[in-house]
Design an enzyme around this catalytic site. Sequence first.
Site, mmCIF file in Angstrom:
data_model
loop_
_atom_site.group_PDB
_atom_site.id
_atom_site.type_symbol
_atom_site.label_atom_id
_atom_site.label_comp_id
_atom_site.label_asym_id
_atom_site.label_seq_id
_atom_site.Cartn_x
_atom_site.Cartn_y
_atom_site.Cartn_z
ATOM 1 N N ARG A 164 0.833 -1.156 0.070
ATOM 2 C CA ARG A 164 0.101 0.257 -0.088
ATOM 3 C C ARG A 164 0.939 1.313 -0.026
ATOM 4 O O ARG A 164 0.576 2.325 0.833
ATOM 5 C CB ARG A 164 -0.886 0.079 1.230
ATOM 6 C CG ARG A 164 -1.754 -1.095 1.445
ATOM 7 C CD ARG A 164 -2.913 -1.131 0.196
ATOM 8 N NE ARG A 164 -3.649 -2.160 0.200
ATOM 9 C CZ ARG A 164 -3.490 -3.532 -0.417
ATOM 10 N NH1 ARG A 164 -2.266 -3.587 -0.892
ATOM 11 N NH2 ARG A 164 -4.388 -4.315 -0.005
ATOM 12 N N SER A 190 -10.866 -0.642 3.360
ATOM 13 C CA SER A 190 -10.106 -0.716 4.560
ATOM 14 C C SER A 190 -9.397 0.390 4.914
ATOM 15 O O SER A 190 -8.652 1.228 4.383
ATOM 16 C CB SER A 190 -8.555 -1.508 4.156
ATOM 17 O OG SER A 190 -9.319 -2.834 3.842
ATOM 18 N N GLU A 244 -4.774 3.866 6.245
ATOM 19 C CA GLU A 244 -4.485 3.559 4.842
ATOM 20 C C GLU A 244 -5.245 4.764 4.103
ATOM 21 O O GLU A 244 -4.626 5.344 3.155
ATOM 22 C CB GLU A 244 -5.114 2.248 4.421
ATOM 23 C CG GLU A 244 -4.994 2.015 2.986
ATOM 24 C CD GLU A 244 -5.501 0.454 2.347
ATOM 25 O OE1 GLU A 244 -5.124 -0.189 3.245
ATOM 26 O OE2 GLU A 244 -6.363 0.607 1.515
HETATM 27 C C1 LIG Z 1 -15.605 -0.638 -0.956
HETATM 28 C C2 LIG Z 1 -14.239 -0.517 -1.208
HETATM 29 C C3 LIG Z 1 -13.204 -1.411 -1.335
HETATM 30 C C4 LIG Z 1 -11.922 -0.901 -1.545
HETATM 31 N N1 LIG Z 1 -11.125 -2.091 -1.873
HETATM 32 C C5 LIG Z 1 -9.552 -2.078 -1.849
HETATM 33 C C6 LIG Z 1 -8.865 -3.116 -2.009
HETATM 34 O O1 LIG Z 1 -9.260 -4.177 -2.189
HETATM 35 N N2 LIG Z 1 -7.442 -2.768 -2.123
HETATM 36 C C7 LIG Z 1 -7.048 -1.349 -2.341
HETATM 37 O O2 LIG Z 1 -5.780 -1.513 -2.525
HETATM 38 N N3 LIG Z 1 -7.825 -0.622 -2.057
HETATM 39 C C8 LIG Z 1 -9.277 -0.548 -2.007
HETATM 40 N N4 LIG Z 1 -9.990 0.385 -1.580
HETATM 41 C C9 LIG Z 1 -9.481 1.599 -1.795
HETATM 42 C C10 LIG Z 1 -9.358 2.677 -2.995
HETATM 43 O O3 LIG Z 1 -10.554 2.086 -3.763
HETATM 44 C C11 LIG Z 1 -8.421 2.447 -3.709
HETATM 45 O O4 LIG Z 1 -7.270 3.094 -3.082
HETATM 46 C C12 LIG Z 1 -8.254 3.492 -5.039
HETATM 47 O O5 LIG Z 1 -7.118 3.205 -5.851
HETATM 48 C C13 LIG Z 1 -8.525 4.994 -4.878
HETATM 49 O O6 LIG Z 1 -8.745 5.364 -6.200
HETATM 50 P P1 LIG Z 1 -9.567 6.839 -6.382
HETATM 51 O O7 LIG Z 1 -9.546 7.371 -7.673
HETATM 52 O O8 LIG Z 1 -10.651 6.748 -5.664
HETATM 53 O O9 LIG Z 1 -8.808 7.766 -5.412
HETATM 54 P P2 LIG Z 1 -9.185 9.044 -4.800
HETATM 55 O O10 LIG Z 1 -9.882 8.600 -3.215
HETATM 56 O O11 LIG Z 1 -9.827 10.142 -5.661
HETATM 57 O O12 LIG Z 1 -7.670 9.503 -4.234
HETATM 58 C C14 LIG Z 1 -6.597 8.964 -3.324
HETATM 59 C C15 LIG Z 1 -5.431 9.765 -3.248
HETATM 60 O O13 LIG Z 1 -4.582 9.802 -4.514
HETATM 61 C C16 LIG Z 1 -4.417 11.064 -4.846
HETATM 62 N N5 LIG Z 1 -4.761 11.007 -6.341
HETATM 63 C C17 LIG Z 1 -5.950 10.409 -7.112
HETATM 64 N N6 LIG Z 1 -5.632 10.424 -8.437
HETATM 65 C C18 LIG Z 1 -4.380 10.775 -8.474
HETATM 66 C C19 LIG Z 1 -3.766 11.197 -9.715
HETATM 67 N N7 LIG Z 1 -4.127 11.101 -11.134
HETATM 68 N N8 LIG Z 1 -2.312 11.731 -9.529
HETATM 69 C C20 LIG Z 1 -1.828 12.072 -8.204
HETATM 70 N N9 LIG Z 1 -2.574 11.686 -7.208
HETATM 71 C C21 LIG Z 1 -3.748 10.970 -7.348
HETATM 72 C C22 LIG Z 1 -5.607 11.918 -4.229
HETATM 73 O O14 LIG Z 1 -5.084 13.271 -3.829
HETATM 74 C C23 LIG Z 1 -5.733 11.155 -2.751
HETATM 75 O O15 LIG Z 1 -4.650 11.478 -1.842
HETATM 76 C C24 LIG Z 1 -11.316 0.374 -1.536
HETATM 77 C C25 LIG Z 1 -12.498 0.984 -1.310
HETATM 78 C C26 LIG Z 1 -13.634 1.007 -0.992
HETATM 79 C C27 LIG Z 1 -14.562 2.114 -0.983
#
Ligand SMILES: Cc1cc2nc3c(=O)[nH]c(=O)nc-3n(C[C@H](O)[C@H](O)[C@H](O)COP(=O)(O)OP(=O)(O)OC[C@H]3O[C@@H](n4cnc5c(N)ncnc54)[C@H](O)[C@@H]3O)c2cc1C
Length: 338
Positions: A164, A238, A334
């Site tokens: 992570r 998580s 996380e």
């Molecule tokens: C129900 C559920 C289940 C999940 N299961 C998992 C799992 O199994 N495994 C896992 O690893 N994660 C899991 N996650 C967490 C999440 O889905 C991941 O971390 C995902 O990659 C986040 O993507 P996002 O586009 O929503 O990021 P965001 O929430 O929009 O951003 C997350 C962070 O990244 C930064 N960011 C986003 N995009 C960019 C970019 N293009 N350039 C630079 N910085 C950026 C943001 O500023 C922020 O700090 C889960 C979440 C939920 C709600």
Amino acid sequence: MYLQQNSSLQPFNTFHISETAQWFTRFDSTEILQQLLQNPTIQHLPKLVLGGGSNILFTKPFKGIILKNEIKGIEKIKEDNDYVYLQVGAGEQWHQFVQYCVQHNWGGVENLSLIPGCVGAAPIQNIGAYGVEVKDVIESVEAYDIVENKFIYLLNKECHFGYRDSVFRHNYKHTHIITSVIFRLRKYPIFNIQYGAIQNELEQMQVRHLSIQAISEAVIHIRQSKLPDPAVLGNAGSFFKNPTILKSQFEDLKKKYPSIVGYPLPSELIKLAAGWLIEQCGLKGYRKGDVGCHEKQALVIVNYGKASGQEVYDFSEKIIQTVQQKFAVLLEREVNVI
Ligand SMILES: Cc1cc2nc3c(=O)[nH]c(=O)nc-3n(C[C@H](O)[C@H](O)[C@H](O)COP(=O)(O)OP(=O)(O)OC[C@H]3O[C@@H](n4cnc5c(N)ncnc54)[C@H](O)[C@@H]3O)c2cc1C
């Protein structure tokens, strides 16, 4: 280019936290991103890039500009005997990209089915599930350096991927915007079903011929049965990472708690299951006001309605303290707290 002022962030985070951004805008190409960054109104403001908002907790109004990444596109850029190389826009939905690969029978991401969010965020915390991490299929990452005003291209090993973790959570945090990712996928998939849960699900599905389609479906079923759907119940998956401790500490804990779950890592370290630790503190299903630990998965903190980001944060602080008192183990968040 449209700049919105005092914009609600509620539709843009899966916790459904009702905070605001001083400025909000979207970009769907690298050219528009570059133009935006030159805009005098926002040039000197703090910037936050947002994908699907599924790994973020807003605890206060954001004083700066939120840049929502909507760069789309999946392009096959190279192919050899064993692999296809796809360049994918950072604003593509992760799960849609997984489905695209599964449909083409290109292997490597099927175990990561149904993870919410965008492709651009996947390298940031090196998303992982069911024995696979995205680093296993990333060839390189394209990012825009907003300090030097130039694009950089990082090869897999330059991203310093860990559990992570990556360089984007450290040195490149707040300075680099990921615009696309190149993935290397197998034309002849190697199936990864080491997780018992996947094997059980495949048996229940009565799968005779293993395929990445079947694995993807199994993962989707498992996830739907144990994780709350953010569209129904606000959450960010998580909330904490699985902590790592020394083997000696693990052995001491094992004497006191024989059923403790631990996975050996290289260099005499043991990874613990954060969910188990929280559950042992009696917090699974525990609720305070509109915040709680999910009843099926203690590691997931949920917003039952109108919880504020600060309330979710305080609740997570309470969990950290309780686990620390009982096990002398420090949980690390996380989720990105803003
Ligand atoms: C129900 C559920 C289940 C999940 N299961 C998992 C799992 O199994 N495994 C896992 O690893 N994660 C899991 N996650 C967490 C999440 O889905 C991941 O971390 C995902 O990659 C986040 O993507 P996002 O586009 O929503 O990021 P965001 O929430 O929009 O951003 C997350 C962070 O990244 C930064 N960011 C986003 N995009 C960019 C970019 N293009 N350039 C630079 N910085 C950026 C943001 O500023 C922020 O700090 C889960 C979440 C939920 C709600």
